[in-house]
Design a protein around this motif. Structure first.
Motif, short mmCIF file in Angstrom:
data_model
loop_
_atom_site.label_atom_id
_atom_site.label_comp_id
_atom_site.label_asym_id
_atom_site.label_seq_id
_atom_site.Cartn_x
_atom_site.Cartn_y
_atom_site.Cartn_z
N ALA A 11 0.84 -1.20 0.00
CA ALA A 11 0.00 0.00 0.00
C ALA A 11 0.87 1.25 0.00
N LEU A 12 1.93 1.24 0.82
CA LEU A 12 2.84 2.38 0.85
C LEU A 12 3.61 2.49 -0.45
N PHE A 13 4.05 1.35 -0.99
CA PHE A 13 4.82 1.35 -2.23
C PHE A 13 4.01 1.88 -3.40
N THR A 14 2.77 1.40 -3.55
CA THR A 14 1.95 1.85 -4.67
C THR A 14 1.53 3.31 -4.52
N SER A 15 1.61 3.85 -3.29
CA SER A 15 1.32 5.26 -3.10
C SER A 15 2.42 6.15 -3.64
N VAL A 16 3.62 5.58 -3.86
CA VAL A 16 4.72 6.36 -4.41
C VAL A 16 4.39 6.85 -5.81
N PHE A 17 3.68 6.03 -6.57
CA PHE A 17 3.41 6.37 -7.98
C PHE A 17 2.57 7.64 -8.12
N PRO A 18 1.42 7.75 -7.44
CA PRO A 18 0.67 9.00 -7.55
C PRO A 18 1.40 10.20 -6.96
N ILE A 19 2.21 9.97 -5.93
CA ILE A 19 2.98 11.09 -5.38
C ILE A 19 3.98 11.60 -6.41
N GLY A 20 4.67 10.67 -7.08
CA GLY A 20 5.59 11.08 -8.13
C GLY A 20 4.88 11.76 -9.28
N ALA A 21 3.69 11.25 -9.61
CA ALA A 21 2.92 11.87 -10.69
C ALA A 21 2.52 13.31 -10.35
N ILE A 22 2.33 13.56 -9.07
CA ILE A 22 1.96 14.90 -8.63
C ILE A 22 3.17 15.84 -8.64
N LEU A 23 4.29 15.34 -8.13
CA LEU A 23 5.49 16.17 -8.05
C LEU A 23 6.12 16.41 -9.41
N GLY A 24 5.84 15.52 -10.38
CA GLY A 24 6.46 15.62 -11.69
C GLY A 24 6.31 16.97 -12.36
N PRO A 25 5.10 17.50 -12.47
CA PRO A 25 4.96 18.81 -13.11
C PRO A 25 5.72 19.92 -12.39
N LEU A 26 5.82 19.83 -11.06
CA LEU A 26 6.58 20.83 -10.32
C LEU A 26 8.06 20.76 -10.69
#
Length: 471
Positions: free
Chosen positions: A156-171
């Motif tokens: 659950a923690l590992f798969t949460s990395v993906f949306p977090i990275g997707a959010i930080l990517g544009p920044l």
């Protein structure tokens, strides 16, 4: 039957030692850090390029609808490689395929930065997506192996990395684009990838191998044709001057290939998309939820900077920075969701998060009511992030609760359906921006449509029996 009758509750911290041989391994934390950073790099790359679409379009002389393929074709590559990645991991070992995926991704990042044309860049991005699709099943297997009986929380923690990275990517993309050039968005992956391969060689152990099944080459080929033909149809509809005959032909090919793919999946027991995991026991509702959720999570992250630029004329860095609020909200609530999963079950977290996501989409879609466009879009982004953090881990675990004996297959389908939703969202949004007389308003309407779709699937997901405790 009441919901309580469906609950399989076992309180967290019940002292259960778990099945024999499932004790967590000593190096699980540093190994998690390595595979988590690899996933973060892949996720950041997928959306950081979104801030540079208009710049790439002008620099390489391509219209925006075709430039959008730089984002979507990587997702196509990932979808196509996911089943192949699982098969290769079973055949050659998860450690080897994880490191190979990171290495190929790193090389293609460098080549993407050197691309002289939009065609070459799209080809490089396709291979990047393929490398990521090979890496992801191996990474999930490594995490599950390292954490043993605690794999539910770890995954659950590992798969949460993906949306977090997707959010930080544009920044990150906005910062690199403002201070450097769009080429730098790809170049930053090179030293990180080299470091990951070196450390991974020293730390990562190989999970146990399983007997390999045959790979469904025909199914994968049909899926390739279906996805690419659909993307081509949408792109040509959004490209000024596209001939209607070729557009219609692409549409016919997409529909025909899709129909043949479904027929093939029904007849083949080891199909790339197992038919028995598409419906029944709540799986059908969760699959549809994952498609729409992916359209929102991936589509919003990939297109919000573009939306902010074409509707409100915000600078690239400011447009990318709008997703900072979403990043913070997701990080905070995803940590809380992981802690509450065993106690509450996935359904309350999933539904509560979807409500917040719908509200964030609505705020983003309408004109600012206060504070100007920057403050208004930041508020919508933050609200959506809070909802994503709550619903993401819950949605990740929902399918695994429903079919606990087929975790790998369900995980692969979850990623595939989310990426398919993201491909559709990004393709339609970039085509709408290209073709519309008022691109900003057109994109706002598209966000509103996404909000309605997510609200509908949320109502359907409320019918899924809740599950609590370990799985």
């Amino acid at each position: 039957m009441t919901d309580a009758a469906h609950d399989t509750h076992r309180p967290a911290g019940d002292g259960s030692a778990g099945p024999p041989g499932e004790d967590p391994l000593p190096r699980r934390v540093p190994v998690f850090a390595v595979v988590g950073l690899a996933l973060l790099m892949f996720s950041l790359d997928g959306t950081s390029v979104a801030t540079a679409l208009t710049t790439i379009s002008g620099d390489l002389g391509a219209d925006l609808a075709w430039t959008g393929w730089v984002v979507t074709v990587a997702a196509v590559g990932q979808i196509l490689a996911l089943p192949l990645g699982g098969w290769l991991s079973d055949r050659f070992g998860g450690r080897r395929m994880f490191l190979a995926g990171v290495a190929v991704f790193t090389v293609m990042s460098g080549l993407s930065a050197l691309s002289p044309s939009i065609g070459v860049l799209i080809a490089c991005r396709l291979v990047q997506g393929l490398a990521g699709g090979v890496m992801l099943p191996a990474a999930n297997g490594i995490v599950a192996h390292q954490f043993g009986r605690d794999r539910d929380r770890a995954l659950a923690l590992f798969t949460s990395v993906f949306p977090i990275g997707a959010i930080l990517g544009p920044l990150v993309g906005g910062l690199v684009l403002t201070t450097w050039t769009w080429h730098g968005i790809f170049l930053v992956n090179v030293p990180i990838g080299i470091l990951l391969v070196a450390v991974g060689l020293a730390l990562v152990d190989d999970p146990p191998h399983r007997r390999t099944a045959r790979i469904d080459a025909v199914g994968i080929a049909l899926l390739v044709v279906t996805l690419l033909a659909t993307m081509l149809t949408i792109t040509r509809l959004g490209s000024p001057g596209s001939g209607p005959g070729w557009t219609a032909l692409a549409g016919v090919v997409a529909l025909t290939a899709g129909a043949v793919f479904v027929r093939h999946a029904r007849r083949r027991p080891d199909a790339v998309v197992p038919v028995h995991l598409l419906a029944g026991r709540g799986l059908g509702i969760m699959n549809v939820t994952n498609v729409v959720f992916g359209a929102v999570v991936i589509g919003f992250s990939a297109t919000l900077p573009l939306y902010a630029q074409v509707r409100y004329d915000l600078p690239a860095f400011v447009a990318g920075a709008l997703l900072t609020g979403r990043a913070i909200g997701t990080i905070v609530t995803s940590a809380a969701a992981v802690a509450l999963l065993r106690r509450l079950g996935f359904r309350p977290l999933l539904l509560g998060g979807l409500v917040a996501v719908v509200a964030g989409l609505v705020v983003t879609a309408v004109a600012p009511l206060f504070g100007g466009p920057t403050v208004w879009l930041l508020a919508g982004s933050t609200l959506l992030g809070l909802g994503t953090g709550l619903s993401g881990p819950a949605a990740n675990n929902a399918g695994m609760h429903l079919v606990p004996d087929e975790v790998a297959a369900v995980s692969g389908l979850r990623i595939m359906f989310r990426q398919m939703g993201g491909i559709a969202a990004v393709s339609v949004l970039t085509a709408a921006v290209t073709a519309a007389e008022d691109p900003g308003v057109a994109a706002g309407i598209a966000y509103g449509v996404l909000a309605v779709a997510l609200a509908v699937v949320g109502l359907a997901a409320a019918r899924i029996p809740n599950r609590r405790g370990r799985w």
